[in-house]
Enzyme design. Structure first.
Site, short mmCIF file in Angstrom:
data_model
loop_
_atom_site.label_atom_id
_atom_site.label_comp_id
_atom_site.label_asym_id
_atom_site.label_seq_id
_atom_site.Cartn_x
_atom_site.Cartn_y
_atom_site.Cartn_z
N CYS A 207 0.66 -1.37 0.03
CA CYS A 207 0.01 0.01 -0.03
C CYS A 207 0.77 1.11 0.03
CB CYS A 207 -1.04 0.11 1.27
SG CYS A 207 -0.07 -0.25 2.69
N HIS B 28 19.14 0.81 -1.30
CA HIS B 28 17.63 1.03 -1.35
C HIS B 28 16.89 0.10 -0.73
CE1 HIS B 28 13.95 3.37 -1.91
NE2 HIS B 28 13.37 2.00 -2.68
#
Length: 432
Positions: free
Chosen positions: A54, A107
């Site tokens: 989400c 990342h």
């Protein structure tokens, strides 16, 4: 030719895109499978992992062996996203970030370690990363580079969780409420809890309570059916909302999150209940706005009321503590990035061939000298001949493997063969 810059990550997250856009960019599990299958079929990607929650959608990939020289692999991926999600590029391209090489590795490690999460330190993200990797493995879309990279992300996330306090302190209101209850009652497993209200905040609180193994959970809701559904979900017991005062004598913790406009428990009600419970401590957590619990209850002996502002102060303090722990976690990530870079560098032909030669030389020299030590009767010329022979045998033994490694080709995944060679000769004995 293997290069760190071949690893690319492209995505959008809560930091770059509003929820409306994130919803449109989100991939379902079926869409992820279809995307991975398409990657394999078109041959433009050698390896790929699609990660969608989400709060973020990211694609981590290694371009294929036959890229279009006139096309940027990043632009090709943007075109793919636009086509797959039926969105014009102009609508989402400004929200995208692109990471290459070490930046892509860093990342991923930060995401898996929950350093890039909306709520730093939340534990769910690692499971979501593992789920994305599992889908890639099942689709055959993950190879040597991403296999190694994903597993390293798991290990650094585990280290961050184990060696820092990044996930120790509550940074959500519902969790802070239960943490506070645990501090007041050192052992929640012997305590009973009454929930007033059956909304989302109450449900989150119940989940935390269950993880602390509370003795009993009672749910009192104005709509009895809704309260019963929540109680059944968590093996609790539903009671009528009108029974709340009577039940005060039997519970230790009250968590209230109704939508009432007036207090649902007053000072006088609690005062009467305290006599029945022989003034045993009673703890109220009011996470409703407007407040459910009369603050004057604090004047009653052994009754303690905490409202949402008190909990927010706890959360803010805990966030500051997590930020301190984040510094240590970032150091662990940087160490993992450096170790992955060393492994990537080792997947070059020359270092691998040199490592094979060096290892074989050490082995033959050691074994030869051990043998010669017991042969004192040999002449110096014989000793030299034996040494020449053992070195020649070693050289002939590794001649074909080395020639194979040197024979690079446009259609061959050299990283696969170099990685296998390093494993066969056990060249990476010290695992990072």
């Amino acid at each position: 030719m293997i290069a760190k810059s071949n690893i690319i990550l492209i995505g959008a997250s809560h930091q770059t895109a509003p929820v409306e856009l994130r919803e449109r960019l989100s991939f379902s599990q079926e869409e992820i499978r279809q995307a991975l299958d398409r990657f394999k079929q078109d041959g433009k990607l050698r390896e790929g992992v699609v990660f969608s929650t989400c709060n973020r959608t990211e694609i981590l990939y290694v371009p294929g062996g036959n890229p279009d020289p006139d096309r940027d692999p990043v632009e090709e991926m943007i075109d793919f996203i636009a086509d797959a999600k039926q969105i014009d590029k102009s609508e989402f391209k400004p929200a995208l970030y692109v990471r290459r090489g070490d930046d892509a590795v860093r990342h991923l490690f930060r995401v898996a370690s929950s350093l890039d999460s909306m709520m730093v330190g939340e534990p769910q993200i690692l499971g979501q990363v593992k789920q994305a990797y599992r889908a890639a493995v099942e689709s055959g879309a993950s190879g040597v580079l991403l296999n190694r990279m994903m597993h390293k992300s798991f290990s650094v996330a585990k280290r961050v969780r184990k060696e820092t306090g990044i996930g120790d302190n509550a940074v959500s209101i519902s969790y802070a409420a239960i943490e506070l209850a645990g501090k007041i009652f050192s052992d929640l497993s012997s305590k009973s809890v009454m929930l007033l209200g059956a909304g989302e905040m109450a449900e989150l609180a119940v989940e935390h309570l269950i993880s602390n193994r509370v003795k009993k959970i009672l749910v009192a809701n104005r709509t009895f059916d809704k309260g019963m559904i929540l109680a059944q979900k968590f093996r609790g017991e539903a009671i009528r909302f009108e029974e709340r005062e009577e039940v005060l004598k039997d519970v230790d913790i009250i968590i209230s999150s109704t939508g009432a406009t007036d207090y649902v428990l007053s000072r006088d009600q609690v005062k009467r209940a305290m006599k029945k419970r022989h003034h045993q401590p009673l703890f109220f957590i009011d996470i409703a706005v407007p407040r459910d619990i009369d603050p004057k209850i604090n004047d009653v002996s052994n009754a303690y009321v905490y409202d949402i502002d008190d909990l927010k102060n706890i959360v803010e303090s805990n966030i500051q503590q997590r930020e301190k722990e984040t510094v240590k976690a970032e150091r662990f990530v940087e160490e993992a990035v450096l170790n992955f870079r060393k492994w990537m560098d080792s997947l070059a032909v020359v270092p691998t061939i040199k490592a094979i030669n060096d290892k074989m030389t050490r082995i033959v020299n050691m074994e030869c000298e051990k043998t010669l030590a017991g042969l004192d009767h040999l002449s110096p010329e014989d000793v030299k001949a034996i040494r020449r022979m053992t070195r020649a045998i070693a050289s002939r033994a590794i001649h074909d493997p080395i020639r194979f490694l040197r024979h690079t080709g446009d259609h061959r995944d050299d990283s696969l063969y170099l990685n296998v060679a390093r494993q066969l000769f056990n060249l990476d004995m010290k695992e990072e």
